[in-house]
Design a protein around this motif. Structure first.
Motif, PDB file in Angstrom:
ATOM      1  N   ARG A 148       0.855  -1.184   0.000  1.00 35.53           N
ATOM      2  CA  ARG A 148       0.000   0.000   0.000  1.00 35.53           C
ATOM      3  C   ARG A 148       0.893   1.236   0.000  1.00 35.53           C
ATOM      4  N   VAL A 149       0.719   2.056  -1.017  1.00 36.19           N
ATOM      5  CA  VAL A 149       1.534   3.266  -1.136  1.00 36.19           C
ATOM      6  C   VAL A 149       0.617   4.445  -1.434  1.00 36.19           C
ATOM      7  N   ASP A 150       1.008   5.637  -0.972  1.00 32.67           N
ATOM      8  CA  ASP A 150       0.247   6.852  -1.208  1.00 32.67           C
ATOM      9  C   ASP A 150       0.896   7.641  -2.336  1.00 32.67           C
TER      10      ASP A 150
ATOM     11  N   MET B 146      -3.702   9.712  -2.986  1.00 32.45           N
ATOM     12  CA  MET B 146      -4.552   8.531  -3.157  1.00 32.45           C
ATOM     13  C   MET B 146      -3.785   7.278  -2.762  1.00 32.45           C
ATOM     14  N   GLU B 147      -4.485   6.354  -2.087  1.00 28.05           N
ATOM     15  CA  GLU B 147      -3.842   5.100  -1.694  1.00 28.05           C
ATOM     16  C   GLU B 147      -3.928   4.103  -2.845  1.00 28.05           C
TER      17      GLU B 147
ATOM     18  N   ARG C 299       3.311 -23.946 -17.924  1.00 26.15           N
ATOM     19  CA  ARG C 299       2.620 -22.676 -17.796  1.00 26.15           C
ATOM     20  C   ARG C 299       3.511 -21.705 -17.014  1.00 26.15           C
ATOM     21  N   GLN C 300       3.659 -20.495 -17.526  1.00 31.63           N
ATOM     22  CA  GLN C 300       4.434 -19.460 -16.843  1.00 31.63           C
ATOM     23  C   GLN C 300       3.677 -18.150 -16.975  1.00 31.63           C
ATOM     24  N   GLY C 301       3.541 -17.424 -15.868  1.00 40.76           N
ATOM     25  CA  GLY C 301       2.793 -16.178 -15.937  1.00 40.76           C
ATOM     26  C   GLY C 301       3.274 -15.171 -14.916  1.00 40.76           C
ATOM     27  N   VAL C 302       3.050 -13.894 -15.226  1.00 39.36           N
ATOM     28  CA  VAL C 302       3.373 -12.808 -14.306  1.00 39.36           C
ATOM     29  C   VAL C 302       2.262 -11.769 -14.422  1.00 39.36           C
ATOM     30  N   TYR C 303       1.847 -11.195 -13.282  1.00 35.19           N
ATOM     31  CA  TYR C 303       0.732 -10.254 -13.319  1.00 35.19           C
ATOM     32  C   TYR C 303       1.030  -9.020 -12.474  1.00 35.19           C
ATOM     33  N   LEU C 304       0.279  -7.955 -12.746  1.00 35.50           N
ATOM     34  CA  LEU C 304       0.376  -6.704 -11.992  1.00 35.50           C
ATOM     35  C   LEU C 304      -1.017  -6.108 -11.893  1.00 35.50           C
ATOM     36  N   GLN C 305      -1.406  -5.739 -10.668  1.00 40.77           N
ATOM     37  CA  GLN C 305      -2.712  -5.105 -10.459  1.00 40.77           C
ATOM     38  C   GLN C 305      -2.552  -3.905  -9.540  1.00 40.77           C
ATOM     39  N   ASP C 306      -3.332  -2.864  -9.812  1.00 42.74           N
ATOM     40  CA  ASP C 306      -3.356  -1.682  -8.949  1.00 42.74           C
ATOM     41  C   ASP C 306      -4.800  -1.407  -8.546  1.00 42.74           C
ATOM     42  N   GLN C 307      -5.014  -1.295  -7.230  1.00 38.04           N
ATOM     43  CA  GLN C 307      -6.323  -0.915  -6.698  1.00 38.04           C
ATOM     44  C   GLN C 307      -6.176   0.491  -6.127  1.00 38.04           C
ATOM     45  N   ILE C 308      -6.854   1.450  -6.742  1.00 31.09           N
ATOM     46  CA  ILE C 308      -6.682   2.859  -6.394  1.00 31.09           C
ATOM     47  C   ILE C 308      -7.899   3.344  -5.611  1.00 31.09           C
ATOM     48  N   SER C 309      -7.662   3.870  -4.422  1.00 27.24           N
ATOM     49  CA  SER C 309      -8.736   4.457  -3.622  1.00 27.24           C
ATOM     50  C   SER C 309      -8.823   5.938  -3.955  1.00 27.24           C
TER      51      SER C 309
END
Length: 710
Positions: free
Chosen positions: A360-362, A366-367, A426-436
Motif C-alpha cells: 500500500r503506497v500513497d 490517493m492510496e 505454464r508461466q505467468g506474471v501479473y500486476l494489479q493496482d487498486q486505487i482508492s
C-alpha cells in the motif's frame, strides 16, 4: 526439492502413526482448525448459543492471491468454510455444489459453471490437483473452498471463463485440540477420523497439525464398494515477526470397486430404462487412485503495508482402472447393453511455484494497493490404455447376470498398451493496482502475461503467449455496501493436436470476455449478507471444421469460427433471522447459447444451440435453528435444478430434493443424525451420453456422526 520432499514424507508417516495411536484411545474423528467457538454460559456443550450470529462467514478471501475483503473485489465470489462442511456432513466437493449459485454437477469432478464445463481446481492458489482423472476432491483436510466466478485469467492464467475453485488447506494452529469423529450409516457406511493441532514448543514458534481419515461404504449401485484413506500433516515455523513457513504433506488412497462408474441408460425423455442400481461393471472391476502432495509456503508481513508470500507444490498421482464401458443398446434388442473392457493407467505429476507481493503506497493523495506476482507450472501426464472391443458379453438391463471378468482381463492383457504422453508448461506474471480515489470509490486495473507450451510426445507440440486484462470500479455508498462493474478476460490454449499445420494451425487460444455488474452487502455487522451479480460472457476462437475448404493431406481444415454467449444473474443470501436461526439461499439463472458457428458443425459439449448439463434455473438453500435450552440444532436444506439436455441431446429431467439433520449436544460429545433425499426421489444428477446414460442421484441416505472434542 528432493530434501523438502523427504522431510514432508517423514512428517506424513509420523502423522499416520500418531493417528493410529489416537483412534483407539479416543474413538476417532474430524477436527477443524477454525477459531475456537465461544462456549455457552453454564456448560461446555459443542452446540453453543450465538453460533448462528457467526454465520458461515469469512471476512477475507485469498481468491485474488492475497488477502482481501470480498467487498473490494469487482467480481462475484463465494466462500464455503469448514463450519458449513461440518453442519452439512459434507465429505467431498459434490456435497457443496448446492451452496454455490451458478454451479451444478456435470460428471465426476467436473461441473457446469455459468454454462460452461469446467474441471480445473487450485490448491492454496497453486495448480496441482491430486484428484486426477475420475476422482472427486475430498474435504477432510480443507479449511474452506473459495469460488471466483467468471474469467479468472489475471490471477490464475489459462482456464475456463466460467470461474475457478480454490481449495484452502487446513493449517497448524497454536490452539491445542483433538477432535475425533465416528461415522455410520446405511449402505454399510463406517468411518473414523482424527485431527490434532497444537504447539511443539512452549512459545509456539513451531506448531503442528496431524490428521487421518478412513471411510468405507457399499453404495446403492450394484457391485460397488468405496474405501477412502487420507493422511495429512503440517508443520509451521515462525521465522520472524509476522512471518511463517508451513510444510504440508498429504497422501490419498481411494479404492473404488466396480468403477469407473458410468450412468444408467434412459429414453429420450430422460426416463431411466431400469433400476438406478444397475451397473455396467463386474464385481472385479475397479478404479484405484493413489496420490501424494507436498507443499511448502512462506508468508510474511513487512510493517503494516507490505505482504509477501511464496509457495511450491509437488504432487504425484496414479489412477489404475479396469472396467466395463457401456456402449448403448445392442441393435434389435432393447434389453441388452453392449460393453467393452478397458484397462488404463494414468500417471500424472506436477510441480508448481507461486509468489505474490502486495504493498500500500500513497501517490498524489490517493492510496494504491499494488499487487504483483508470478507463477510457474510443469506437468507430465502419461496414459497407458488398451481397449477390448470384441467378444465382451452384453449385460441385461432387466436381469443383469454378473460373472468374473477374468476372461476379459486375460484377453486384454494380450493387447499392447497405447501410450499418450503429454507435457504441459505454464508461466505467468501479473500486476494489479487498486486505487482508492476516495474512501467510497475504488478503481481496479490489472494485466497479466502468460507463456505456455503443450506437447504430446511423438505427436505434436505448440507454444505461444497471451495477454490477459481485468478492470473494475467499486462504489461504496456505505462501508458495508459495495456496487461494482468489471470487465475480465480468460484464455485457453487450443489442444496440441489441433495446432498441426495440416489442419490449418497454429491457432490463437480460445478467449473469454465477461462484463459483470453487481452489489455486495455485509449489513447489520455481518448478520445479513446479500449479493447480486449479472453477467455476460462471450467465448470466441472455438475451432470448427470449415467444409468450404478442401482437406490437406486427408485432414479437414479447422478455423476459429465458433462463438458462445452466456448470460445470467445470481443471487446469494446469508442471514440471521434470529440469534439462533440462520438461513442461506442461492439462485442462479443462466442462458448459454451458440452465437457463432457454421451449418453442420458442432461445438464441444453443445447440442444444437444449447449446452449439455447447463440448467437455466438452479436453487439451493440451507437453514439451521438452534434450541440452546436442549442443546439441539435442527437443519434442513434443498436443491432444485431445472431441465437440461445430455451430450446426446436426451432430456435430463428437472428435480427437487430435500435433506434434514438434527445435531444434539451430549456434554462429552455431539451427535448428528442426517438424512439426504428425504422423499427418496429418483432423479438424474446430470446427463452424459445415450451410450452410457445419465448419472443417477443418490437415493435416500442416512448418516450418523458422533463427534468428540478434547
Amino acid at each position: 526439492m528432493i530434501c523438502i520432499k523427504g522431510v514432508l514424507l517423514l512428517i506424513v508417516r509420523i502423522a499416520l502413526l500418531a493417528t493410529a495411536s489416537l483412534c483407539p484411545a479416543y474413538a476417532a474423528a474430524q477436527v477443524s482448525t477454525a477459531p475456537a467457538e465461544p462456549v455457552a454460559e453454564g456448560g461446555d456443550d459443542i452446540v453453543v448459543t450465538g453460533r448462528a450470529q457467526r454465520l458461515y462467514r469469512t471476512e477475507t478471501t485469498t481468491v485474488g492471491k492475497v488477502a482481501e475483503d470480498p467487498l473490494n473485489i469487482p467480481q462475484a465470489l463465494q466462500v464455503i468454510n469448514s463450519e458449513l462442511f461440518v453442519d452439512q456432513g459434507a465429505r467431498d466437493a459434490t456435497d457443496i455444489y448446492r451452496n454455490i449459485s451458478g454451479v451444478s454437477f456435470f460428471s465426476y469432478a467436473g461441473i457446469t459453471f455459468r454454462g460452461f464445463r469446467q474441471d480445473q481446481s487450485f490448491y492454496d492458489g497453486m495448480r496441482g490437483n491430486p484428484f486426477i482423472g475420475f476422482s472427486v476432491p475430498q474435504l477432510f483436510n480443507i479449511e474452506r473452498v473459495e469460488v471466483l466466478k467468471g474469467p479468472a485469467g489475471l490471477f490464475f492464467g489459462p482456464g475456463s471463463p466460467g470461474g475457478i475453485i480454490n481449495y484452502v488447506s487446513k493449517m497448524p494452529s497454536e490452539t491445542a485440540g483433538l477432535r475425533t469423529v465416528v461415522t455410520g450409516g446405511n449402505y454399510d457406511r463406517v468411518g473414523i477420523s482424527a485431527e490434532a493441532t497444537g504447539k511443539v514448543d512452549a512459545d509456539g514458534i513451531v506448531t503442528y497439525r496431524l490428521g487421518g481419515f478412513y471411510e468405507s461404504m457399499d453404495p446403492w449401485r450394484r457391485n460397488t464398494q468405496n474405501k477412502s484413506l487420507i493422511g495429512d500433516a503440517g508443520l509451521s515455523i515462525r521465522t520472524n515477526e509476522g512471518g511463517k513457513l508451513t510444510l504440508q504433506a498429504t497422501i490419498y488412497d481411494n479404492d473404488l470397486q466396480a468403477n469407473r462408474l458410468r450412468g444408467v441408460l434412459t429414453d429420450d425423455d430422460g426416463n431411466f430404462l431400469t433400476d438406478i442400481r444397475w451397473n455396467a461393471n463386474e464385481p472385479t472391476d475397479f478404479l484405484h487412485l493413489k496420490s501424494e502432495a507436498y507443499q511448502a509456503r512462506y508468508a510474511t508481513t513487512i510493517g503494516d503495508r507490505v505482504t509477501f508470500d511464496a509457495g511450491v507444490r509437488y504432487f504425484k498421482a496414479t489412477e489404475t482402472q479396469q472396467y466395463h464401458e457401456p456402449r448403448g443398446l445392442v441393435a434389435g434388442n432393447p434389453d441388452l447393453v453392449a460393453r467393452e473392457f478397458r484397462d488404463q493407467i494414468r500417471d500424472v505429476d506436477g510441480l508448481s511455484f507461486s509468489t505474490n507481493l502486495s504493498a500500500r503506497v500513497d501517490i498524489l493523495g490517493m492510496e494504491h494497493k499494488v499487487q504483483t506476482g508470478a507463477d510457474w507450472y510443469d506437468e507430465t501426464s502419461v496414459l497407458d490404455s488398451r481397449i477390448l472391443r470384441a467378444g465382451v458379453t452384453p449385460l441385461s438391463l432387466s436381469n443383469p447376470v454378473y460373472t468374473t471378468s477374468a476372461r476379459d482381463v486375460a484377453r486384454a492383457a494380450l493387447l499392447p498398451f497405447t501410450r499418450t504422453d503429454t507435457r504441459t508448461k505454464r508461466q505467468g506474471v501479473y500486476l494489479q493496482d487498486q486505487i482508492s480515489l476516495t474512501d467510497a470509490f475504488l478503481l481496479v486495473g490489472g494485466i497479466r502475461y502468460d507463456k505456455f507450451e503443450d506437447r504430446v510426445v511423438d505427436a505434436a507440440s505448440y507454444e505461444d503467449d497471451d495477454i490477459t486484462l481485468r478492470t473494475g470500479a467499486i462504489f461504496k455508498p456505505r462501508k458495508d455496501v459495495s456496487l461494482y462493474l468489471s470487465w475480465s478476460q480468460s484464455f485457453e490454449p487450443q489442444t496440441a493436436a489441433s495446432q498441426n499445420v495440416d489442419v490449418g494451425g497454429p491457432f490463437a487460444p480460445v478467449t473469454g470476455d465477461q462484463f459483470e455488474g453487481g452489489v455486495k452487502t455485509d449489513l447489520f455487522e455481518g448478520r445479513l449478507q446479500a449479493n447480486l451479480a449479472a453477467y455476460r460472457i462471450v467465448r470466441k476462437n472455438i475451432l470448427q471444421a470449415d467444409p468450404s475448404l478442401p482437406p490437406v493431406n486427408g485432414q479437414d481444415q479447422l478455423r476459429p469460427i465458433g462463438e458462445v454467449t452466456s448470460k445470467g444473474f445470481e443471487i446469494d443470501l446469508s442471514t440471521d433471522i434470529t440469534p439462533n436461526w440462520v438461513l442461506l439461499v442461492n439462485y442462479g439463472y443462466n442462458d448459454t447459447k451458440i452465437t457463432g458457428t457454421i451449418a453442420g458443425q458442432a461445438i464441444t459439449n453443445a447440442v444444437g444451440n444449447r449446452f449439455a448439463n447447463a440448467p437455466k434455473h438452479k436453487v439451493g438453500f440451507w437453514t439451521r435453528y438452534q434450541v440452546p435450552v436442549i442443546d439441539t440444532a435442527f437443519a434442513m436444506g434443498g436443491e432444485h435444478v431445472s431441465k437440461r439436455i445430455s451430450l446426446s441431446g436426451q432430456t435430463v429431467r428437472p428435480y427437487t430434493i430435500f435433506d434434514a439433520s438434527i445435531t444434539k449436544g451430549l456434554g462429552f460429545a455431539e451427535l448428528m443424525l442426517r438424512v439426504d433425499n428425504i422423499f427418496d426421489k429418483v432423479y438424474a444428477a446430470s446427463g452424459f451420453s445415450a451410450q452410457s446414460g445419465h448419472f443417477p442421484g443418490e437415493p435416500r441416505t442416512f448418516l450418523a456422526e458422533l463427534r468428540f472434542k478434547f
